[in-house]
Design a protein around this motif. Structure first.
Motif, PDB file in Angstrom:
ATOM      1  N   UNK A  44      28.009   9.473 -23.324  1.00  0.00           N
ATOM      2  CA  UNK A  44      27.804  10.102 -22.831  1.00  0.00           C
ATOM      3  C   UNK A  44      27.332   9.411 -21.166  1.00  0.00           C
ATOM      4  N   UNK A  45      28.129   9.557 -19.980  1.00  0.00           N
ATOM      5  CA  UNK A  45      26.936   8.688 -19.097  1.00  0.00           C
ATOM      6  C   UNK A  45      26.583   9.718 -17.766  1.00  0.00           C
ATOM      7  N   UNK A  46      25.437   9.518 -17.666  1.00  0.00           N
ATOM      8  CA  UNK A  46      24.915  10.705 -16.897  1.00  0.00           C
ATOM      9  C   UNK A  46      24.278  10.572 -15.341  1.00  0.00           C
ATOM     10  N   UNK A  47      24.946  10.757 -14.860  1.00  0.00           N
ATOM     11  CA  UNK A  47      24.291  10.987 -13.552  1.00  0.00           C
ATOM     12  C   UNK A  47      23.609  11.640 -12.585  1.00  0.00           C
ATOM     13  N   UNK A  48      22.470  11.440 -11.808  1.00  0.00           N
ATOM     14  CA  UNK A  48      22.354  12.327 -11.138  1.00  0.00           C
ATOM     15  C   UNK A  48      21.526  11.690  -9.132  1.00  0.00           C
ATOM     16  N   UNK A  49      22.403  12.558  -8.401  1.00  0.00           N
ATOM     17  CA  UNK A  49      21.901  11.827  -7.490  1.00  0.00           C
ATOM     18  C   UNK A  49      20.911  12.866  -6.337  1.00  0.00           C
ATOM     19  N   UNK A  50      20.168  12.188  -6.137  1.00  0.00           N
ATOM     20  CA  UNK A  50      19.225  13.303  -5.480  1.00  0.00           C
ATOM     21  C   UNK A  50      18.916  12.400  -4.001  1.00  0.00           C
ATOM     22  N   UNK A  51      17.790  13.018  -3.270  1.00  0.00           N
ATOM     23  CA  UNK A  51      16.480  12.205  -2.161  1.00  0.00           C
ATOM     24  C   UNK A  51      15.258  12.562  -2.415  1.00  0.00           C
ATOM     25  N   UNK A  62      17.884  13.553 -16.604  1.00  0.00           N
ATOM     26  CA  UNK A  62      17.519  13.732 -18.587  1.00  0.00           C
ATOM     27  C   UNK A  62      17.657  15.371 -18.810  1.00  0.00           C
ATOM     28  N   UNK A  63      17.952  16.140 -17.603  1.00  0.00           N
ATOM     29  CA  UNK A  63      18.252  17.517 -18.138  1.00  0.00           C
ATOM     30  C   UNK A  63      19.194  18.057 -18.131  1.00  0.00           C
ATOM     31  N   UNK A  64      20.343  17.327 -17.399  1.00  0.00           N
ATOM     32  CA  UNK A  64      21.649  17.141 -17.003  1.00  0.00           C
ATOM     33  C   UNK A  64      21.733  16.520 -19.234  1.00  0.00           C
ATOM     34  N   UNK A  65      21.176  15.703 -19.002  1.00  0.00           N
ATOM     35  CA  UNK A  65      21.479  14.976 -20.652  1.00  0.00           C
ATOM     36  C   UNK A  65      21.381  16.059 -21.479  1.00  0.00           C
ATOM     37  N   UNK A  66      20.656  16.880 -21.717  1.00  0.00           N
ATOM     38  CA  UNK A  66      19.826  17.503 -22.614  1.00  0.00           C
ATOM     39  C   UNK A  66      20.956  19.110 -22.443  1.00  0.00           C
ATOM     40  N   UNK A  67      21.192  19.656 -21.302  1.00  0.00           N
ATOM     41  CA  UNK A  67      22.470  20.765 -21.692  1.00  0.00           C
ATOM     42  C   UNK A  67      23.687  19.832 -22.324  1.00  0.00           C
ATOM     43  N   UNK A  68      24.156  18.952 -22.317  1.00  0.00           N
ATOM     44  CA  UNK A  68      25.732  18.163 -22.618  1.00  0.00           C
ATOM     45  C   UNK A  68      25.121  18.250 -23.744  1.00  0.00           C
ATOM     46  N   UNK A  69      24.140  17.580 -23.955  1.00  0.00           N
ATOM     47  CA  UNK A  69      23.757  17.197 -25.963  1.00  0.00           C
ATOM     48  C   UNK A  69      24.147  19.038 -26.299  1.00  0.00           C
ATOM     49  N   UNK A  71      25.560  22.131 -25.090  1.00  0.00           N
ATOM     50  CA  UNK A  71      27.332  22.299 -25.270  1.00  0.00           C
ATOM     51  C   UNK A  71      27.805  21.762 -25.599  1.00  0.00           C
ATOM     52  N   UNK A  72      27.258  21.074 -26.680  1.00  0.00           N
ATOM     53  CA  UNK A  72      28.351  19.511 -27.450  1.00  0.00           C
ATOM     54  C   UNK A  72      28.434  20.335 -28.858  1.00  0.00           C
ATOM     55  N   UNK A  73      27.019  21.057 -28.971  1.00  0.00           N
ATOM     56  CA  UNK A  73      26.808  21.492 -30.165  1.00  0.00           C
ATOM     57  C   UNK A  73      25.513  20.126 -31.333  1.00  0.00           C
ATOM     58  N   UNK A  74      25.042  19.697 -30.458  1.00  0.00           N
ATOM     59  CA  UNK A  74      24.234  18.544 -30.317  1.00  0.00           C
ATOM     60  C   UNK A  74      22.508  19.342 -30.508  1.00  0.00           C
ATOM     61  N   UNK A  75      21.949  18.185 -31.199  1.00  0.00           N
ATOM     62  CA  UNK A  75      19.637  18.611 -30.787  1.00  0.00           C
ATOM     63  C   UNK A  75      18.873  17.992 -30.868  1.00  0.00           C
ATOM     64  N   UNK A  76      19.985  16.332 -30.225  1.00  0.00           N
ATOM     65  CA  UNK A  76      18.996  15.230 -30.351  1.00  0.00           C
ATOM     66  C   UNK A  76      20.183  14.839 -28.521  1.00  0.00           C
ATOM     67  N   UNK A  77      19.029  13.795 -28.043  1.00  0.00           N
ATOM     68  CA  UNK A  77      19.831  12.533 -27.295  1.00  0.00           C
ATOM     69  C   UNK A  77      19.220  11.136 -27.411  1.00  0.00           C
ATOM     70  N   UNK A  78      19.662  10.409 -27.632  1.00  0.00           N
ATOM     71  CA  UNK A  78      19.123   8.881 -27.004  1.00  0.00           C
ATOM     72  C   UNK A  78      19.285   8.804 -26.034  1.00  0.00           C
ATOM     73  N   UNK A 137      21.640   7.118 -17.400  1.00  0.00           N
ATOM     74  CA  UNK A 137      21.992   7.359 -18.087  1.00  0.00           C
ATOM     75  C   UNK A 137      23.075   7.208 -19.052  1.00  0.00           C
ATOM     76  N   UNK A 138      23.156   6.422 -19.737  1.00  0.00           N
ATOM     77  CA  UNK A 138      23.875   6.174 -20.510  1.00  0.00           C
ATOM     78  C   UNK A 138      23.452   7.333 -21.678  1.00  0.00           C
ATOM     79  N   UNK A 139      23.754   8.160 -22.583  1.00  0.00           N
ATOM     80  CA  UNK A 139      22.725   8.658 -23.889  1.00  0.00           C
ATOM     81  C   UNK A 139      24.151   9.088 -25.057  1.00  0.00           C
ATOM     82  N   UNK A 140      23.266   9.157 -26.382  1.00  0.00           N
ATOM     83  CA  UNK A 140      24.484   9.552 -27.384  1.00  0.00           C
ATOM     84  C   UNK A 140      23.870  10.359 -28.207  1.00  0.00           C
ATOM     85  N   UNK A 141      24.380  10.855 -27.946  1.00  0.00           N
ATOM     86  CA  UNK A 141      24.086  12.961 -28.501  1.00  0.00           C
ATOM     87  C   UNK A 141      24.059  12.166 -30.338  1.00  0.00           C
ATOM     88  N   UNK A 142      23.487  13.191 -31.123  1.00  0.00           N
ATOM     89  CA  UNK A 142      23.630  13.599 -32.282  1.00  0.00           C
ATOM     90  C   UNK A 142      22.854  15.142 -33.255  1.00  0.00           C
TER      91      UNK A 142
END
Length: 164
Positions: A44-51, A62-69, A71-78, A137-142
């Motif tokens: 996945x590619x996860x982007x967070x835009x803020x101020x 990082x939180x969004x990457x964890x949520x995606x992981x 939600x898709x049945x994963x335990x960890x992400x890199x 972030x570009x992440x790989x879930x596992x």
């Protein structure tokens, strides 16, 4: 003097208005929030835009990457790639500056000449507000036991630690 105080108060009020929006999906091309794109089955590619400062924006990515992981049945992400667009001082605020200069000049003309020299001191205030910051972030879930690498995160641990 009252004009200066009024201008200062107005600048401070505007600086306080620009802040990190509540956590959620990005609402427009220049809006704050998260966006994601599936690249492959577990990538996945996860982007967070803020101020503001890059740290809190990176945490929310990082939180969004964890949520995606999860939600898709994963335990960890890199995190295999990370990009942050924002200045270290992007939190804004009042930043005083001081400058000192010296110079001299000499003029010689048809009717005479003169020589000057001087020293100057300037004091300024920058009332800039917070500026945009984006973390991608570009992440790989596992699933299962995570690999022993520095950029591997336990998804549920991130969700417990980083609160929106």
């Amino acid at each position: 003097m009252i004009r200066i105080l009024t201008a200062t108060a107005a600048a401070l009020a505007l600086t306080a208005c620009a802040s990190l929006a509540p956590y959620g999906p990005q609402t427009g091309p220049r809006g704050q929030g998260y966006a994601e794109q599936r690249i492959e089955g577990d990538r996945w590619r996860v982007t967070y835009s803020g101020v503001g400062a890059p740290g809190p924006v990176a945490d929310l990515a990082l939180r969004r990457a964890a949520e995606l992981t999860v939600a898709n049945g994963g335990d960890w992400f890199e995190v295999v790639q990370r990009y942050t667009d924002g200045r270290p001082d992007s939190a804004g605020g009042i930043r005083p500056s001081l400058s000192v200069g010296a110079g001299s000049s000499r003029y010689s003309g048809r009717y005479g000449g003169f020589s000057t020299s001087g020293v100057g001191v300037g004091v300024g205030l920058n009332f800039s507000g917070p500026s945009p910051t984006t973390t991608t972030l570009e992440i790989v879930t596992g699933r299962g036991a995570p690999p022993d690498r520095a950029a591997v995160y336990d998804a549920r641990g991130v969700l417990e630690t980083i609160r929106p």
